[in-house]
Write an enzyme that holds these catalytic residues in place. Structure first.
Site, PDB file in Angstrom:
ATOM      1  N   LYS A 109     -29.068 -91.334  -8.201  1.00 42.94           N
ATOM      2  CA  LYS A 109     -28.726 -92.264  -9.288  1.00 42.94           C
ATOM      3  C   LYS A 109     -29.108 -93.726  -9.032  1.00 42.94           C
ATOM      4  CE  LYS A 109     -27.727 -90.297 -12.122  1.00 42.94           C
ATOM      5  NZ  LYS A 109     -28.786 -89.446 -12.765  1.00 42.94           N
ATOM      6  N   HIS A 135     -33.898 -87.066  -2.034  1.00 46.12           N
ATOM      7  CA  HIS A 135     -32.659 -87.838  -1.893  1.00 46.12           C
ATOM      8  C   HIS A 135     -32.150 -87.737  -0.446  1.00 46.12           C
ATOM      9  CE1 HIS A 135     -32.341 -88.730  -6.072  1.00 46.12           C
ATOM     10  NE2 HIS A 135     -31.855 -87.586  -6.480  1.00 46.12           N
ATOM     11  N   THR A 169     -34.341 -93.305  -9.423  1.00 45.62           N
ATOM     12  CA  THR A 169     -35.449 -92.415  -9.016  1.00 45.62           C
ATOM     13  C   THR A 169     -36.429 -92.167 -10.164  1.00 45.62           C
ATOM     14  OG1 THR A 169     -33.576 -91.216  -8.042  1.00 45.62           O
ATOM     15  CG2 THR A 169     -35.795 -90.348  -7.607  1.00 45.62           C
ATOM     16  N   SER A 185     -22.689 -94.137 -12.138  1.00 48.13           N
ATOM     17  CA  SER A 185     -23.773 -93.324 -12.676  1.00 48.13           C
ATOM     18  C   SER A 185     -23.666 -91.876 -12.159  1.00 48.13           C
ATOM     19  CB  SER A 185     -25.115 -93.944 -12.281  1.00 48.13           C
ATOM     20  OG  SER A 185     -26.176 -93.215 -12.830  1.00 48.13           O
ATOM     21  N   ASP A 241     -35.205 -98.655 -22.780  1.00 46.48           N
ATOM     22  CA  ASP A 241     -35.174 -98.222 -24.185  1.00 46.48           C
ATOM     23  C   ASP A 241     -36.306 -97.276 -24.538  1.00 46.48           C
ATOM     24  OD1 ASP A 241     -32.877 -99.582 -24.623  1.00 46.48           O
ATOM     25  OD2 ASP A 241     -33.868-101.413 -25.335  1.00 46.48           O
TER      26      ASP A 241
HETATM   27  P1  A3P Z   1     -26.987 -95.178 -15.488  1.00 49.02           P
HETATM   28  O1  A3P Z   1     -26.246 -93.887 -15.399  1.00 49.02           O
HETATM   29  O2  A3P Z   1     -26.235 -96.306 -14.850  1.00 49.02           O
HETATM   30  O3  A3P Z   1     -27.427 -95.514 -16.869  1.00 49.02           O
HETATM   31  P2  A3P Z   1     -31.841 -91.411 -11.123  1.00 49.02           P
HETATM   32  O4  A3P Z   1     -33.123 -91.348 -11.824  1.00 49.02           O
HETATM   33  O5  A3P Z   1     -31.927 -91.827  -9.684  1.00 49.02           O
HETATM   34  O6  A3P Z   1     -31.028 -90.178 -11.338  1.00 49.02           O
HETATM   35  O7  A3P Z   1     -31.020 -92.613 -11.759  1.00 49.02           O
HETATM   36  C1  A3P Z   1     -30.551 -92.569 -13.077  1.00 49.02           C
HETATM   37  C2  A3P Z   1     -30.025 -93.930 -13.430  1.00 49.02           C
HETATM   38  O8  A3P Z   1     -31.155 -94.815 -13.627  1.00 49.02           O
HETATM   39  C3  A3P Z   1     -29.247 -93.935 -14.740  1.00 49.02           C
HETATM   40  O9  A3P Z   1     -28.316 -95.024 -14.622  1.00 49.02           O
HETATM   41  C4  A3P Z   1     -30.360 -94.241 -15.730  1.00 49.02           C
HETATM   42  O10 A3P Z   1     -29.918 -94.719 -16.968  1.00 49.02           O
HETATM   43  C5  A3P Z   1     -31.112 -95.317 -14.948  1.00 49.02           C
HETATM   44  N1  A3P Z   1     -32.472 -95.522 -15.457  1.00 49.02           N
HETATM   45  C6  A3P Z   1     -33.402 -94.594 -15.717  1.00 49.02           C
HETATM   46  N2  A3P Z   1     -34.517 -95.170 -16.237  1.00 49.02           N
HETATM   47  C7  A3P Z   1     -34.259 -96.496 -16.284  1.00 49.02           C
HETATM   48  C8  A3P Z   1     -35.012 -97.631 -16.736  1.00 49.02           C
HETATM   49  N3  A3P Z   1     -36.223 -97.495 -17.230  1.00 49.02           N
HETATM   50  N4  A3P Z   1     -34.436 -98.845 -16.638  1.00 49.02           N
HETATM   51  C9  A3P Z   1     -33.193 -98.988 -16.132  1.00 49.02           C
HETATM   52  N5  A3P Z   1     -32.432 -97.956 -15.702  1.00 49.02           N
HETATM   53  C10 A3P Z   1     -32.969 -96.720 -15.781  1.00 49.02           C
END
Ligand code: A3P
Length: 299
Positions: free
Chosen positions: A51, A112, A54, A142, A234
């Site tokens: 989270k 991870h 990645t 998250s 977005d």
């Molecule tokens: P949140 O749950 O805080 O929104 P991973 O890919 O390591 O699983 O992490 C997921 C987290 O990264 C989620 O956080 C997700 O919304 C956020 N995330 C994914 N793409 C993103 C982006 N382009 N910009 C900012 N945050 C992003």
């Protein structure tokens, strides 16, 4: 069989430690195979604590590698473009290793794993590694919501229980504190680019330029702007090849919490009570004492 065909068949996994780090039983039972994974010298590894951003980094790297070609980046789901090396599933489902072993070079891989558990061939082959780190409180929030919606990881329990589990490192891939520090400690001894989620959010263009330099890639200003736009929260939120919505709801139920949830630093303030935050900070100071690694919890 692919994950998309798993409708109605997904159960929360059992867990089992590997060297004191909590993993799924499938990972634990196949640990020897994972440990002996053969990295190739031109592999690029994206390493993170769960989270930490990645998927975001995967999309940035894929866009860079494909010179900003959107269609090319939408050729497959994130998890099929970049094998998740330790992710083991019961047959006939394909594991990350199966995918990696059949993929032509140059490969971009995801993990991870804490640094001390990375298969040694990555160090031996001197592979480039991009590590993304995110502040503990936002990672926790998250991870909590992700564990509610994703049936492939253990049930998180209540919010109160989850805070304690996270602090104790009793979540998949173990302690956040050990993870971020273990990779930080190795960053000057290996080819590791250590990137902070908060920096990426604050100034994506600046951070993508650092990634370009690390990857020894040159692109035009126009392509750079395109990458910044396409990898913004977005836009990625609505990209089915990056937002995990192609999986059946029995695996990831986005009506419980979307994978692309908030995508910003500081959301922890909407979750922690003042008392929880103070207790967390006190424990944090103890666990991170002596470390030169610092995080921003808001920007
Ligand atoms: P949140 O749950 O805080 O929104 P991973 O890919 O390591 O699983 O992490 C997921 C987290 O990264 C989620 O956080 C997700 O919304 C956020 N995330 C994914 N793409 C993103 C982006 N382009 N910009 C900012 N945050 C992003």
């Amino acid at each position: 069989m692919s994950l998309e065909n798993m409708e109605g068949k997904c159960l929360r996994p059992e867990t089992k430690d590997v060297n004191g780090v909590l993993m799924t039983k499938f990972i634990s039972d196949n640990w020897d195979t994972i440990w002996s994974f053969q990295a190739r010298p031109d592999d690029l590894l994206i390493a993170t604590y769960a989270k930490a951003g990645t998927t975001w980094m995967q999309e940035i790297v894929d866009m860079i590698q494909n010179g900003g070609d959107l269609l090319q980046c939408q050729r497959a789901n994130t998890y099929d473009r970049h094998p998740f090396i330790e992710w083991m599933l019961p047959p006939p489902l394909k594991s990350g290793l199966d995918l990696a072993n059949t993929m032509p070079s140059p490969r971009t891989l995801k993990t991870h794993l804490p640094a001390q558990m990375l298969p040694p061939s990555f160090w031996k082959e001197n592979c480039k590694i991009i590590y993304v780190a995110r502040n503990a409180k936002d990672c926790l929030v998250s991870y909590f919501h992700f564990s509610r919606m994703n049936k492939m990881v253990p049930d998180p329990g209540t919010w109160e229980e989850y805070i304690e589990a996270f602090k104790a490192g009793q979540v998949l891939w173990g302690s956040w504190y050990d993870h971020v520090q273990g990779w930080w400690d190795r960053k000057n001894r290996h080819r590791i680019l250590y990137v902070f989620y908060e920096d990426l959010k604050e100034d994506p263009k600046r951070e993508i330029q650092k990634i370009l330099q690390f990857l020894e890639k040159d692109i035009t200003e126009e392509v750079l702007n395109k990458i910044v736009y396409h990898t913004s929260f977005d836009v990625m939120k609505h990209n089915p090849m990056a937002n995990y919505t192609t999986l059946p709801a029995s695996i990831m139920d986005h009506s419980i919490s979307p994978f692309m949830r908030k995508g910003m630093p500081g959301d922890w303030k909407n979750h922690f009570t003042v008392a929880q935050s103070e207790a967390f900070d006190k424990d944090y100071q103890r666990k991170m004492a002596g470390s030169t690694l610092t995080f921003r919890t808001e920007i």
